[in-house]
Every structure is written in structure tokens, then in C-alpha cells.
Design a protein around this motif. Structure first.
Motif, PDB file in Angstrom:
ATOM      1  N   ILE A   5       0.851  -1.199   0.000  1.00  0.00           N
ATOM      2  CA  ILE A   5       0.000   0.000   0.000  1.00  0.00           C
ATOM      3  C   ILE A   5       0.883   1.245   0.000  1.00  0.00           C
ATOM      4  CG2 ILE A   5      -1.799   1.268   1.235  1.00  0.00           C
ATOM      5  CD1 ILE A   5      -2.681  -1.340   2.521  1.00  0.00           C
ATOM      6  N   LEU A   6       0.568   2.184  -0.892  1.00  0.00           N
ATOM      7  CA  LEU A   6       1.291   3.457  -0.924  1.00  0.00           C
ATOM      8  C   LEU A   6       0.412   4.541  -0.299  1.00  0.00           C
ATOM      9  CD1 LEU A   6       3.806   5.018  -1.825  1.00  0.00           C
ATOM     10  CD2 LEU A   6       2.619   5.499  -3.989  1.00  0.00           C
ATOM     11  N   ALA A  28       5.308   4.971   2.457  1.00  0.00           N
ATOM     12  CA  ALA A  28       4.855   6.372   2.445  1.00  0.00           C
ATOM     13  C   ALA A  28       5.645   7.168   1.426  1.00  0.00           C
ATOM     14  CB  ALA A  28       5.046   6.982   3.824  1.00  0.00           C
ATOM     15  N   ASP A  29       4.955   8.046   0.736  1.00  0.00           N
ATOM     16  CA  ASP A  29       5.635   9.026  -0.116  1.00  0.00           C
ATOM     17  C   ASP A  29       4.768  10.282  -0.143  1.00  0.00           C
ATOM     18  OD1 ASP A  29       6.804  10.614  -1.960  1.00  0.00           O
ATOM     19  OD2 ASP A  29       7.178   9.022  -3.431  1.00  0.00           O
ATOM     20  N   PHE A  30       5.091  11.197   0.763  1.00  0.00           N
ATOM     21  CA  PHE A  30       4.263  12.406   0.900  1.00  0.00           C
ATOM     22  C   PHE A  30       4.791  13.553   0.033  1.00  0.00           C
ATOM     23  CE2 PHE A  30       3.458  11.075   5.633  1.00  0.00           C
ATOM     24  CZ  PHE A  30       2.688  10.006   5.197  1.00  0.00           C
ATOM     25  N   LYS A  31       5.927  13.321  -0.635  1.00  0.00           N
ATOM     26  CA  LYS A  31       6.587  14.459  -1.295  1.00  0.00           C
ATOM     27  C   LYS A  31       6.592  14.380  -2.820  1.00  0.00           C
ATOM     28  CE  LYS A  31       9.162  16.667   2.194  1.00  0.00           C
ATOM     29  NZ  LYS A  31       9.709  15.792   3.237  1.00  0.00           N
ATOM     30  N   SER A  32       6.744  13.185  -3.369  1.00  0.00           N
ATOM     31  CA  SER A  32       6.924  13.079  -4.823  1.00  0.00           C
ATOM     32  C   SER A  32       5.731  13.671  -5.569  1.00  0.00           C
ATOM     33  CB  SER A  32       7.084  11.618  -5.239  1.00  0.00           C
ATOM     34  OG  SER A  32       8.241  11.094  -4.658  1.00  0.00           O
ATOM     35  N   GLY A  46      -2.412  -1.016  -3.527  1.00  0.00           N
ATOM     36  CA  GLY A  46      -3.404  -0.090  -2.993  1.00  0.00           C
ATOM     37  C   GLY A  46      -2.798   1.284  -2.809  1.00  0.00           C
ATOM     38  N   ILE A  47      -3.631   2.313  -2.893  1.00  0.00           N
ATOM     39  CA  ILE A  47      -3.150   3.674  -2.627  1.00  0.00           C
ATOM     40  C   ILE A  47      -4.124   4.346  -1.672  1.00  0.00           C
ATOM     41  CG2 ILE A  47      -4.229   4.610  -4.755  1.00  0.00           C
ATOM     42  CD1 ILE A  47      -1.825   6.578  -4.879  1.00  0.00           C
ATOM     43  N   VAL A  48      -3.571   5.049  -0.682  1.00  0.00           N
ATOM     44  CA  VAL A  48      -4.396   5.778   0.292  1.00  0.00           C
ATOM     45  C   VAL A  48      -4.133   7.266   0.076  1.00  0.00           C
ATOM     46  CG1 VAL A  48      -4.879   6.168   2.738  1.00  0.00           C
ATOM     47  CG2 VAL A  48      -4.263   3.872   1.954  1.00  0.00           C
ATOM     48  N   ILE A  49      -5.199   7.996  -0.244  1.00  0.00           N
ATOM     49  CA  ILE A  49      -5.040   9.416  -0.591  1.00  0.00           C
ATOM     50  C   ILE A  49      -6.005  10.289   0.207  1.00  0.00           C
ATOM     51  CG2 ILE A  49      -4.368   8.908  -2.977  1.00  0.00           C
ATOM     52  CD1 ILE A  49      -7.242  10.009  -3.688  1.00  0.00           C
TER      53      ILE A  49
END
Ligand SMILES: NC(=O)C1=CN([C@@H]2O[C@H](COP(=O)(O)OP(=O)(O)OC[C@H]3O[C@@H](n4cnc5c(N)ncnc54)[C@H](OP(=O)(O)O)[C@@H]3O)[C@@H](O)[C@H]2O)C=CC1
Ligand SMILES: O=C(O)C(=O)CO
Length: 315
Positions: A5-6, A28-32, A46-49
């Protein structure tokens, strides 16, 4: 094989913890940027937005292993849901997490507008003891009209139960009235309402719905509360109606200009005239999209998302 999950926005820590405890692999990738995430999304299931960027066709075409998209919130307009569904991707939202917050906020805004609370507070702090110009109104005996009777609209109607008000609503779905509100046509709502509260999604049909002809179809002058999406109202038309007193007061948690940079918006030459009016009008209550943004909803949203992700894999 573990499910990857991203997470692209930060959320309440229980979301991450509980997914981890359940055996999901969190990243986690909060910046890209969106483009950078697009280039690696094939590695995730999966992606959590929240609301960082739009999940459009280009993104979805690259997300070849994606099994779910989870939005930590209610509105899904930033996702191309139809296209995602053609790819068999599960769409998860969490309206159960913030509907109570939106309902309480809407009620608070109405009571504040009716009693000039923000105006009276600002005046007294500026040294003015103005009682007559701050004489209020009572909800008792009024008709509250809700447009959009889903999670938010229903939760709001429930909060009105303790007040002596007639609660009516309009929705495109038929026969969805309950013990808290009576379903009516849009025309009947416009004939009867003293207060209008919008709880609609933002769609091509609801975009600019509240415009001059919509407002003029109301039989009485009315108060308006918008916690839905800013673009459901044409702000310039709302302001014209406020100037002519067709609209008596407005509580706006969401703004047409919301996605513009506020620094840009507040520069003299960039401030739209209608926005300037809203900033100065005493009978306008503005909040920065916080109706659903409480400490309690922060945790509840996370819990709902965890439960719904687990449910996808328990089938
Ligand atoms: N300010 C904030 O912090 C928050 C704002 N929101 C906003 O509130 C919105 C509503 O959320 P929620 O209650 O969960 O959504 P729901 O989908 O549960 O309810 C919306 C209702 O409006 C109906 N509807 C859609 N289009 C129209 C139309 N043109 N005329 C009349 N009714 C219509 C929908 O019907 P159908 O199902 O057929 O589309 C549905 O019954 C969200 O989309 C979001 O924009 C939500 C949470 C927090
Ligand atoms: O849940 C929503 O749709 C909101 O507007 C808050 O993120």
C-alpha cells in the motif's frame, strides 16, 4: 505475497499501525509529484489518498497492479471513478468518518449566522457595544431545506431533531425520506425553505447549480450554508443575491477559489470582486474547509478506511 500500500498523504497514525498489524505492507511518499508517483505506482496494490492530486486515466493506466484506492474522506470527485471501476479497482471512501462533524458544523454555522455571533464578537472586541444591529433570529418555526440527502445531509437532518423546525430535502434518488426529513421536489423546497444547506457531491450536474435563476426561484429570502463543494455555487451570483437581500446570510466552508493559492488570491489585483465582498460582509461566515476536520473525525476516518480495506481482502 504481501499487499503493498502506498500512502501519499499523512493521516491519523492508527491507519498505518492497524494495516501493518493486519499484515499489509505500508509505504509512504508524501513528497513526490504526481508524475513521480505515476512512474512507480505499478509496484503497489493499494493507494491511500486525501486530496493531493487527481487520480485520472493516465495515472490509472500506469497502476496495473492496483486493487483499491482509498480516499480518507467522503468526496470522490478527484478520482476518475468510472474508469477505475472498468479496471476492477475497489473504490473506498469514509463518509461515516466525517459525517457527524459536517452535521455539527452545519448546525453551528446556522446558529452563528442567525445570532450574528461572529459579527457581535468582532464588534465587541473592537470596543463597540451594538445590541440592536445584532438582534438575532430563531430557528424555531423555520423550514430548513437540504439538497443532497446522503451521508452528510441525513446526519445534519438528525441534528435538527431537537429544534422546532420543518426539515425538507431534495435529492435525485427517490423515496429516501426518513423520520428526520420529508422529501420534496426542488420547486417545493424553493417555495418553502428559510435556510438552504447543500450536501451534494461536485458533479457536472451540480457544478454552478446555485446561480441567479436557482436563487430567484426561492419564494422567500433565505440563509445558505455550503459544506459541499465551492464550485456548486456561482459566487458572483451569490454575492449579487446578498446585495439585494434575497440571501440573508451565508456560511461557506468551501469556496469556488479554494484550489487557488491564497497568497495569489489576496494580492489586490487578483482578488475577485465577489471574494472581496465575502471577506468584508458581516453576514458571511467563512471557514477553510474544516466542516469534517475534527479531532474525532481524524481518528474515525482512519478506522473506517482500515476496516474497509480489510473487508476488500476478506471476501
Ligand atoms: N466540507 C467538508 O469538510 C466535507 C464536505 N463533504 C462534501 O459533501 C458531499 C456529500 O457527501 P455525502 O453525503 O457522503 O455524499 P452522498 O453521495 O452520500 O450524498 C449525496 C446525495 O446527493 C445526491 N445528488 C447527486 N447529484 C444530485 C443533484 N444534482 N441533485 C440532487 N441530489 C443529488 C446523491 O445522489 P446519487 O447517490 O444518485 O449521486 C446523494 O443521494 C461530498 O461529496 C463532499 O463534496 C463531505 C465531507 C466533508
Ligand atoms: O471528506 C470530504 O470529502 C472532504 O471534503 C474533507 O476532506
Amino acid at each position: 505475497m504481501s499487499i503493498k500500500i502506498l500512502h501519499i498523504d499523512s493521516n491519523n497514525p492508527i491507519l498505518w499501525q492497524q494495516l501493518e498489524e493486519a499484515g499489509f505492507e505500508n509505504h509512504a511518499d508524501f513528497k513526490s509529484s504526481k508524475e513521480e508517483i505515476e512512474n512507480k505506482i505499478q509496484d503497489y496494490n493499494g493507494i491511500v489518498i486525501r486530496s493531493r492530486f487527481k487520480i485520472d486515466k493516465t495515472f490509472l493506466d500506469k497502476a496495473v497492479n492496483l486493487q483499491f484506492i482509498a480516499r480518507v474522506g467522503a468526496g470522490l470527485e478527484s478520482i476518475d471513478c468510472e474508469y477505475a471501476e472498468t479496471k476492477g479497482i475497489h473504490l473506498i471512501a469514509a463518509p461515516e468518518g466525517n459525517r457527524n462533524a459536517v452535521a455539527e458544523h452545519s448546525l453551528g454555522v446556522i446558529l452563528s449566522l442567525f445570532n450574528n455571533l461572529n459579527q457581535a464578537d468582532a464588534e465587541i472586541k473592537a470596543g463597540h457595544w451594538n445590541r440592536e444591529s445584532n438582534r438575532g433570529h430563531e430557528l424555531d418555526g423555520k423550514t430548513v431545506g437540504i439538497i443532497g440527502y446522503g451521508n452528510m445531509g441525513k446526519a445534519f437532518a438528525k441534528k435538527l431533531r431537537g429544534f422546532e423546525v420543518d426539515v425538507i430535502f431534495h435529492d435525485i434518488l427517490e423515496n429516501i425520506g426518513d423520520e428526520n426529513a420529508r422529501q420534496v421536489s426542488l420547486q417545493e423546497l424553493q417555495q418553502k425553505a428559510d435556510v438552504l444547506s447543500l450536501h451534494l457531491p461536485w458533479t457536472p450536474e451540480t457544478d454552478k447549480m446555485v446561480n441567479t435563476s436557482f436563487i430567484n426561484a426561492f419564494a422567500k429570502s433565505f440563509w445558505i450554508v455550503n459544506t459541499s463543494r465551492g464550485k456548486n455555487i456561482v459566487t458572483a451570483d451569490l454575492v449579487e443575491a446578498m446585495k439585494s437581500k434575497k440571501i440573508l446570510g451565508a456560511g461557506l466552508d468551501v469556496l469556488e477559489y479554494e484550489k487557488l493559492s491564497f497568497e495569489t488570491l489576496f494580492q489586490d489585483k487578483n482578488t475577485p470582486e465577489a471574494f472581496q465582498y465575502l471577506l468584508e460582509a458581516k453576514n458571511v461566515l467563512l471557514t477553510p474547509h474544516i466542516a469534517g476536520w475534527t479531532f474525532e473525525s481524524h481518528e474515525r476516518l482512519a478506522q473506517v478506511i482500515v476496516d474497509k480495506i480489510k473487508a476488500v481482502y476478506s471476501k
